[in-house]
Design a protein around this motif. Structure first.
Motif, mmCIF file in Angstrom:
data_model
loop_
_atom_site.group_PDB
_atom_site.id
_atom_site.type_symbol
_atom_site.label_atom_id
_atom_site.label_comp_id
_atom_site.label_asym_id
_atom_site.label_seq_id
_atom_site.Cartn_x
_atom_site.Cartn_y
_atom_site.Cartn_z
ATOM 1 N N ASN B 73 0.807 -1.220 0.000
ATOM 2 C CA ASN B 73 0.000 0.000 0.000
ATOM 3 C C ASN B 73 0.827 1.251 0.000
ATOM 4 O O ASN B 73 0.316 2.330 -0.277
ATOM 5 N N LEU B 74 2.109 1.138 0.347
ATOM 6 C CA LEU B 74 2.843 2.386 0.399
ATOM 7 C C LEU B 74 3.558 2.691 -0.903
ATOM 8 O O LEU B 74 4.253 3.699 -1.000
ATOM 9 N N ILE B 75 3.347 1.856 -1.927
ATOM 10 C CA ILE B 75 4.002 2.154 -3.199
ATOM 11 C C ILE B 75 3.564 3.504 -3.775
ATOM 12 O O ILE B 75 4.400 4.237 -4.308
ATOM 13 N N PRO B 76 2.294 3.928 -3.680
ATOM 14 C CA PRO B 76 1.982 5.280 -4.159
ATOM 15 C C PRO B 76 2.742 6.380 -3.421
ATOM 16 O O PRO B 76 3.082 7.400 -4.014
ATOM 17 N N TYR B 77 3.025 6.186 -2.125
ATOM 18 C CA TYR B 77 3.797 7.216 -1.419
ATOM 19 C C TYR B 77 5.215 7.290 -1.958
ATOM 20 O O TYR B 77 5.798 8.365 -2.092
ATOM 21 N N VAL B 78 5.755 6.116 -2.247
ATOM 22 C CA VAL B 78 7.119 6.066 -2.750
ATOM 23 C C VAL B 78 7.219 6.754 -4.103
ATOM 24 O O VAL B 78 8.185 7.456 -4.393
ATOM 25 N N ASP B 79 6.188 6.559 -4.917
ATOM 26 C CA ASP B 79 6.107 7.206 -6.220
ATOM 27 C C ASP B 79 6.301 8.698 -6.153
ATOM 28 O O ASP B 79 6.894 9.307 -7.022
ATOM 29 N N ARG B 80 5.693 9.296 -5.129
ATOM 30 C CA ARG B 80 5.646 10.751 -5.101
ATOM 31 C C ARG B 80 6.884 11.365 -4.488
ATOM 32 O O ARG B 80 6.911 12.560 -4.197
ATOM 33 N N LEU B 81 7.924 10.580 -4.299
ATOM 34 C CA LEU B 81 9.172 11.155 -3.825
ATOM 35 C C LEU B 81 9.799 11.973 -4.937
ATOM 36 O O LEU B 81 9.751 13.194 -4.932
ATOM 37 N N ASN B 82 10.402 11.306 -5.913
ATOM 38 C CA ASN B 82 10.918 12.045 -7.049
ATOM 39 C C ASN B 82 9.880 11.936 -8.134
ATOM 40 O O ASN B 82 9.868 10.993 -8.910
ATOM 41 N N TYR B 83 8.944 12.896 -8.169
ATOM 42 C CA TYR B 83 7.796 12.722 -9.046
ATOM 43 C C TYR B 83 8.119 12.943 -10.507
ATOM 44 O O TYR B 83 7.295 12.681 -11.357
ATOM 45 N N CYS B 84 9.328 13.434 -10.809
ATOM 46 C CA CYS B 84 9.658 13.586 -12.228
ATOM 47 C C CYS B 84 10.030 12.246 -12.846
ATOM 48 O O CYS B 84 9.826 12.031 -14.029
ATOM 49 N N SER B 85 10.612 11.363 -12.060
ATOM 50 C CA SER B 85 10.990 10.051 -12.576
ATOM 51 C C SER B 85 10.432 9.026 -11.601
ATOM 52 O O SER B 85 11.163 8.336 -10.907
ATOM 53 N N ALA B 86 9.125 8.914 -11.569
ATOM 54 C CA ALA B 86 8.486 8.165 -10.487
ATOM 55 C C ALA B 86 8.780 6.680 -10.546
ATOM 56 O O ALA B 86 8.813 6.020 -9.515
ATOM 57 N N LEU B 87 9.020 6.131 -11.742
ATOM 58 C CA LEU B 87 9.213 4.687 -11.822
ATOM 59 C C LEU B 87 10.501 4.257 -11.138
ATOM 60 O O LEU B 87 10.584 3.161 -10.589
ATOM 61 N N ILE B 88 11.513 5.117 -11.140
ATOM 62 C CA ILE B 88 12.771 4.731 -10.506
ATOM 63 C C ILE B 88 12.548 4.550 -9.005
ATOM 64 O O ILE B 88 13.079 3.607 -8.398
ATOM 65 N N ASN B 89 11.724 5.415 -8.406
ATOM 66 C CA ASN B 89 11.460 5.251 -6.976
ATOM 67 C C ASN B 89 10.766 3.931 -6.699
ATOM 68 O O ASN B 89 11.102 3.212 -5.760
ATOM 69 N N PHE B 91 10.837 1.159 -8.402
ATOM 70 C CA PHE B 91 11.690 -0.016 -8.550
ATOM 71 C C PHE B 91 12.769 -0.070 -7.486
ATOM 72 O O PHE B 91 13.149 -1.147 -7.030
ATOM 73 N N ALA B 92 13.269 1.083 -7.047
ATOM 74 C CA ALA B 92 14.285 1.060 -5.988
ATOM 75 C C ALA B 92 13.682 0.511 -4.701
ATOM 76 O O ALA B 92 14.287 -0.311 -4.008
ATOM 77 N N TYR B 93 12.453 0.927 -4.397
ATOM 78 C CA TYR B 93 11.816 0.431 -3.176
ATOM 79 C C TYR B 93 11.513 -1.061 -3.298
ATOM 80 O O TYR B 93 11.788 -1.844 -2.392
ATOM 81 N N CYS B 94 10.955 -1.458 -4.438
ATOM 82 C CA CYS B 94 10.612 -2.868 -4.601
ATOM 83 C C CYS B 94 11.858 -3.735 -4.544
ATOM 84 O O CYS B 94 11.835 -4.833 -3.980
ATOM 85 N N GLY B 169 5.285 -0.430 -9.970
ATOM 86 C CA GLY B 169 6.119 -1.522 -9.472
ATOM 87 C C GLY B 169 5.366 -2.313 -8.429
ATOM 88 O O GLY B 169 4.570 -1.783 -7.651
ATOM 89 N N ARG B 170 5.610 -3.621 -8.393
ATOM 90 C CA ARG B 170 5.052 -4.459 -7.346
ATOM 91 C C ARG B 170 6.193 -5.259 -6.758
ATOM 92 O O ARG B 170 7.187 -5.509 -7.414
ATOM 93 N N ILE B 171 6.014 -5.704 -5.529
ATOM 94 C CA ILE B 171 7.075 -6.485 -4.907
ATOM 95 C C ILE B 171 7.088 -7.834 -5.615
ATOM 96 O O ILE B 171 6.109 -8.564 -5.590
#
Lengths: 141, 405, 167
Positions: B73-89, B91-94, B169-171
């Motif tokens: 559930n926290l993947i959307p929060y992770v997305d909004r860290l660097n919102y210009c390149s959200a996919l990198i966040n 995948f880094a978290y996953c 991204g999903r785990i």
């Protein structure tokens, strides 16, 4: 070793000499991060965690020190690494860990007048401390 | 309202050193500071004597939110860290959680994650350069690059469903596979992007005004950069070829052929050029990856984290319970801690995750490059002119969501 | 108007004049909005997209951002406003002159979004009056344009007293 990173648990008093050794003898020239983990059921309560990276050897190392709640203080690394300034301010903001030697521990992510340390487990997530009072229904008319 | 408003910060200095000094507040609502940075500058005429940089105006409590959401559930929060390149966040978290769980992702997922990371990196660099050039007055370059970025957004919306913050991204894998015709459109976008970046090069590279405004402004040496914790394009612009994709390869980077562009002086011009060259290198990598993609499963076949197929959920009781547990309790991650870093668009994006077992994290900390850069940006601002703050800040690419988390 | 005019209803001719004047001023104001983009977070990406070539706000007259509140009449609050940023938002709002409109762009500005915690302001209407809410995280550019058009309709239908409260 935990998942590819060497993790060292040290006494808080020996922090500066260990970091100096890491920097000078082992070449860990980049300071990545300092943060803390709150274990409210345990004494000492906080685990302060430092990460370092060596650009030459391309490895990382993690340092951990246990710090009690009664005296949450650790030595500051601002003398060795410039990047420690902001990161220690953030750790102080969020957990209340004081860094001896860092004379600039103003709130960085929080604001002046915020009471408490939000990332501690006993701070309720939704406890807001608004700086500007909310509008009332009379004011809205 | 006539009440005085409270000041949320305490500046480091409130009077200048010399009698003619002026303290200017370049406030948190300012186009050049990308919205949420406050710079209290002491000026001597037009020259900046010293600055005090304040961030934190976008602190949204990411870590605290993470402690009350499940790992998925926290993947959307992770997305909004660097919102210009959200996919990198994403995948880094996953990747960090997958390390803790001991999961190895499938080859197709690995190649797709690499491809999309590079695609996001292109979008971020396009945004940074477009904004930086617009702040210098080159509106045409902004319009060209944002048009391409818009094509990229629409294209990613066809894949993930969202334009800016994807939660893709999903785990253990990804949310869904690429649709029909996606790779063909990818090739078209990259070709058009090459044309447009060529035009921007032509407009700006040898432009007298641009060179005068950016050469020898905001100079940083390699030793200083490492001392102050700079990573990413800023460190590379000083001449040090440090790139996590080459130094500690992850995902599919070890199998790709690419170069790491470096600058010569560490000034604004070099940072602009390093980013433009990185766009080219990313496009080259994407073309290689599009050829390397083999058909196969997207998510790893592991019940601990992968959602079962919908038709199984509706017919088998085990899949139903598995799905239910994954949604309500979250994937059960074994106790432990991990620090996993990837090369984000701005530098080393690291996630330090502590788990005590269970579906909810104990701590998720993001080591964000922008925050560390804000600690050192005063080295690039002090001593230069007031008007140089604008291009220097534009070249640092401070992303508020990442800086303040 | 003489002192006794408060009790007398204005004549039909006067009301016709006021309506025509309101329509004219409303038309002028709605097609020349000067936004102040109070940009904070991810919605800024969509704001940049909606201002540039593919979804142009210039067609609606609302493209030219004035980066000072003294010269703008539309405050677009784009992105999350935290408690630290709230005094700044209130100051910017107060520095704008009448007539002014406020757009809450994105769910974080409308209601706090999914950041319901100690740091984020749960919606900017807690501190300033809002005329238009555009939900979305971030909203698609078409939604933003739809929102701007709705705001323009409202400005067109509004009263625009320019000399005193009655005219």
């Amino acid at each position: 070793m935990a998942h590819g990173t060497l993790s060292l648990l040290i006494e808080p008093a020996r922090l500066l000499e260990v970091v100096r050794a890491l920097k000078d003898r082992f070449g860990f020239d980049m300071f990545l991060d300092v943060t803390a983990v709150d274990w409210p059921q345990r004494q000492p309560r906080f685990d302060v965690v430092w990460h370092f990276y060596s650009t030459r050897e391309r490895v990382r190392v993690r340092l951990k020190a246990r710090v009690p709640e009664a005296d949450p203080a650790a030595d500051s690394l601002t003398g060795l690494y410039g990047s420690a300034r902001f990161m220690e301010r953030e750790c102080h903001d969020m957990y209340g860990i004081a860094f001896r030697g860092n004379d600039d521990l103003r709130p960085i992510l929080l604001y002046e007048g915020f009471v408490g340390h939000p990332l501690r487990k006993d701070y309720p997530k939704q406890k807001e401390q608004p700086l500007v009072p909310y509008r009332t229904n009379e004011a809205a008319k | 309202m006539s009440l005085p408003l409270p000041n949320p910060i305490r500046p480091a200095f409130d009077r200048g050193g010399s009698p003619g000094a002026v303290i200017v507040n370049i406030g948190p609502s300012h186009p050049a500071t990308h919205g949420t940075i406050q710079i209290v500058a002491e000026l001597d005429g037009e020259r900046v004597v010293r600055t005090d940089v304040h961030c934190g105006y976008l602190h949204r409590g990411f870590e605290k939110e993470c402690e009350s959401h499940t790992w998925h559930n926290l993947i959307p929060y992770v997305d909004r860290l660097n919102y210009c390149s959200a996919l990198i966040n994403d995948f880094a978290y996953c990747e960090a959680v997958e390390k803790l769980m001991g999961i190895e992702i499938t080859p197709r997922c690995r190649h797709l994650r690499t491809l999309l990371s590079e695609y996001s990196r292109i979008a971020d660099h396009l945004t940074c350069i477009a904004a930086a050039l617009m702040e210098l007055g080159a509106m045409t370059a902004f319009l060209y690059l944002v048009t391409i970025r818009d094509y990229i957004y629409e294209h990613l919306a066809a894949l993930t469903g969202a334009r800016v913050t994807y939660s893709y991204g999903r785990i253990g894998g990804l949310a869904n596979d690429v649709p029909e015709g996606w790779l063909k459109r990818l090739g078209e976008i990259l070709d058009q992007m090459d044309t447009f970046t060529g035009r921007v090069h032509g407009l700006v590279d040898r432009n007298r005004i641009f060179i005068d405004r950016t050469r020898d402004v905001g100079v940083l040496t390699t030793a200083e950069a490492i001392h102050w914790g700079f990573t990413g394009p800023i460190l590379r612009s000083t001449g040090a070829p440090r790139d996590l994709r080459k130094d500690t390869p992850y995902l599919s980077y070890a199998e790709l052929d690419f170069e790491v562009p470096v600058g010569i002086k560490g000034d604004n011009y070099d940072r602009y050029f390093v980013r433009m060259r990185e766009i080219d290198e990313s496009a080259h990598m994407i073309r290689q990856l599009a050829d390397m993609l083999e058909p196969g499963p997207i998510c790893v076949d592991d019940r601990r984290c992968t959602f079962p197929e919908k038709h199984l959920v509706y017919s088998e009781i085990e899949s139903l319970i598995n799905h239910f547990k994954l949604v309500m309790d979250g994937p059960q991650v074994p106790p432990g801690e991990v620090y996993s870093a990837q090369e984000g668009a701005n530098g080393e994006l690291g996630f330090y995750i502590v788990s005590v077992g269970g579906g909810v994290p104990w701590k998720v900390h993001c080591r964000s490059p922008s925050f560390v850069h804000m600690g050192g940006v005063h080295r690039m601002l002090d001593g230069y002119q007031l008007a140089d703050i604008v291009p220097t800040f534009g070249s640092v690419n401070m992303i508020g969501g990442e800086c303040d988390r | 108007m003489t002192a006794g005019a408060q009790e007398r209803r204005p004549s039909a001719a006067f009301e016709y004049l006021t309506t025509r004047k309101d329509e004219f001023v409303g038309w002028a104001r709605k097609f020349s909005l000067f936004p102040y983009p109070f940009v904070t977070a991810c919605c800024a990406m969509e704001f940049m997209s909606v201002s540039s070539t593919l979804y142009d706000t210039d067609r609606f007259g609302a493209a030219l951002p004035r980066f000072t509140p003294r010269q703008s009449d539309l405050l677009m609050v784009v992105g999350t406003v935290t408690h630290k940023q709230a005094p700044i938002l209130l100051k910017v709002y107060e520095q704008m002159c009448e007539p002014k409109w406020v757009i809450a762009f994105g769910v974080c500005a409308s209601s706090g979004g999914f950041y319901q915690n100690y740091a984020a302001l749960p919606g900017i209407d807690k501190i300033i009056p809002v005329d238009l809410y555009i939900p979305g995280c971030p909203p698609r550019p078409e939604m933003v344009i739809d929102g701007i058009m709705k705001l323009q309709d409202r400005i067109a239908r509004d009263r625009h007293p320019i000399i005193n409260e009655t005219f």
